[in-house]
Enzyme design. Structure first.
Site, mmCIF file in Angstrom:
data_model
loop_
_atom_site.group_PDB
_atom_site.id
_atom_site.type_symbol
_atom_site.label_atom_id
_atom_site.label_comp_id
_atom_site.label_asym_id
_atom_site.label_seq_id
_atom_site.Cartn_x
_atom_site.Cartn_y
_atom_site.Cartn_z
ATOM 1 N NE ARG A 7 -4.265 -1.470 0.198
ATOM 2 C CZ ARG A 7 -5.360 -1.236 0.904
ATOM 3 N NH1 ARG A 7 -5.479 -0.152 1.628
ATOM 4 N NH2 ARG A 7 -6.350 -2.087 0.869
ATOM 5 N NE ARG A 29 -6.966 5.655 2.458
ATOM 6 C CZ ARG A 29 -7.760 4.756 3.021
ATOM 7 N NH1 ARG A 29 -8.959 5.093 3.419
ATOM 8 N NH2 ARG A 29 -7.336 3.526 3.206
ATOM 9 N NE ARG A 34 -10.032 7.861 -3.007
ATOM 10 C CZ ARG A 34 -11.356 7.851 -3.149
ATOM 11 N NH1 ARG A 34 -11.919 8.574 -4.087
ATOM 12 N NH2 ARG A 34 -12.102 7.128 -2.341
ATOM 13 C CG ASP A 92 -8.838 -2.768 -4.424
ATOM 14 O OD1 ASP A 92 -8.270 -2.147 -3.508
ATOM 15 O OD2 ASP A 92 -9.647 -3.692 -4.211
ATOM 16 C CE1 TYR A 100 -13.076 -6.629 1.933
ATOM 17 C CE2 TYR A 100 -11.536 -8.294 1.149
ATOM 18 C CZ TYR A 100 -11.840 -7.247 1.994
ATOM 19 O OH TYR A 100 -10.911 -6.809 2.904
#
Ligand code: CP3
Length: 339
Positions: free
Chosen positions: A19, A23, A32, A69, A145
């Site tokens: 990652r 952010r 973003r 992703d 998921y």
């Protein structure tokens, strides 16, 4: 990094972070905010390429991981996938045998072309000695998921479906195996130097289920990718595998095992690093803590693993609240190390 994946140890381990585009970086937050949605970031090649390169420019890591992703595969299979800011992914739950019966067998690979295009652009822009990593989610983790429709603390919906409806659940896993093989091969052909299979939720499974839903599908993916790209270098990350990691490495035939921060060092050295390269495993919270606690945690990781074939990384993804100065502190300390 490719030396290490090929079985040779380096005096100073190569370093990157799971990652590493995200952010905690102001340049990520800025793009973003401009892009609209998270999936627009993933599927606009110039955005995905730019985000992939941001941490390389800022920190000079030894590897870049393509910005994307694991949920692009369910998306390409026709499932609805959305990312709510601050809430994580939301999918249409795939939670009954009837819904599974209607699941497309093959992904629409047209939807994934922007990922391949971004890989080509990044490979062209990167220095030769920086490794480009492609990736997918392992079938078990992606299925958790797809079944629940969102992240859950212990993946109870997918575990329950695997017990109650094993045939339907197998069909989800088999579909993910077939399409993940094609997707990883496509990424390698587009310029990825190696690939990583993220099984973030492997650790919630009891041993019998771990063999069936984590190890066996991953082994089929590795075999399927190597049938088309015989020298493909593959890293497996079965987070939380614990004492089952040697079995995972033996059966899947990955070239490297990415380990989380709870791994037991002597088990890893004697039964994993003796066979394949190891990647990991700094606690992301130590990276937030910084100071002497961070130095101590880095030194422990190096003392535990840097005598063998080793890639320095975190035990899981970097967290958004991580100070950039702490990342710099980590890189300096690892780069000063000689085994
Ligand atoms: O490592 C990288 O820099 C490459 C990009 C990458 C992302 N996701 C970008 C992302 C990678 C390798 C992933 C993998 C991924 N995605 C995993 C496996 C690894 C892991 O971290 O466990 C999983 C389980 C997912 C699914 C996913 N995507 C979740 C659960 C979330 C929400 C949680 C969160 O961190 O927000 C995402 C969103 C996501 N994927 C973001 C990024 C940068 C944050 C999106 C945003 O900006 O809001």
């Amino acid at each position: 990094m490719l030396d290490v994946l090929g079985g040779r140890k380096r005096e100073t381990p190569p370093i990157w972070m799971m990652r590493q585009a995200g952010r905690y970086l102001p340049e990520y937050r800025e793009l973003r905010a401009r892009a609209g949605s998270f999936l627009d970031l993933c599927f606009t090649p110039e955005y995905a390429a730019e985000l992939t390169l941001q941490p390389i420019r800022r920190f000079g890591f030894d590897a870049a991981i393509i910005f994307s992703d694991i949920l692009v595969i369910p998306y390409a299979l026709g499932r609805s996938v959305r990312f709510e800011v601050g809430e994580g992914p939301r999918l249409d739950p795939l939670d009954t045998p009837a819904k599974v019966a209607a699941l497309a067998p093959t992904a629409d690979f047209e939807k994934l072309q922007p990922v391949y295009q971004a890989l080509r652009e990044v490979r062209g822009a990167l220095a030769e000695n920086v490794t480009l990593i492609g990736f997918c989610g392992a079938p078990w983790t992606v299925a958790t998921y797809m079944v629940a429709g969102q992240g859950t603390p212990d993946q109870a919906p997918a575990r329950m479906m695997a017990y109650r409806e094993p045939e339907a659940f197998s069909k989800i896993i088999d579909t993910l195996v077939d399409n993940s093989i094609l997707y990883l091969v496509g990424q390698l052909e587009a310029g990825a130097d190696c690939v990583q299979i993220f099984d973030t939720w492997a650790g919630v499974l009891p041993p019998r289920e771990f063999l069936r839903w984590s190890i066996a599908p991953t082994a089929r993916i590795v075999e399927g990718v190597r049938a088309k790209v015989p020298d493909a270098k593959i890293i497996g990350f079965p987070r939380g595998a614990g004492a089952l990691l040697p079995a995972y490495v033996g059966a899947t035939k990955v070239d490297a095992a990415s380990i989380d921060w709870t791994a037991e060092p002597s088990l890893i050295r004697e039964r994993v690093q003796s066979r394949v390269a190891v990647q990991g495993n700094l606690d992301p919270l130590a990276l937030i803590a910084g100071g002497p606690a961070l130095d101590r945690a880095i030194d422990d990781v190096l003392a535990n693993y840097a005598q063998g074939r080793f890639i320095f990384n975190l035990g899981h993804g970097i967290l958004p609240e991580t100070p950039i100065a702490h990342v710099e502190q980590m890189i300096r300390r690892v780069r000063d190390y000689r085994s």
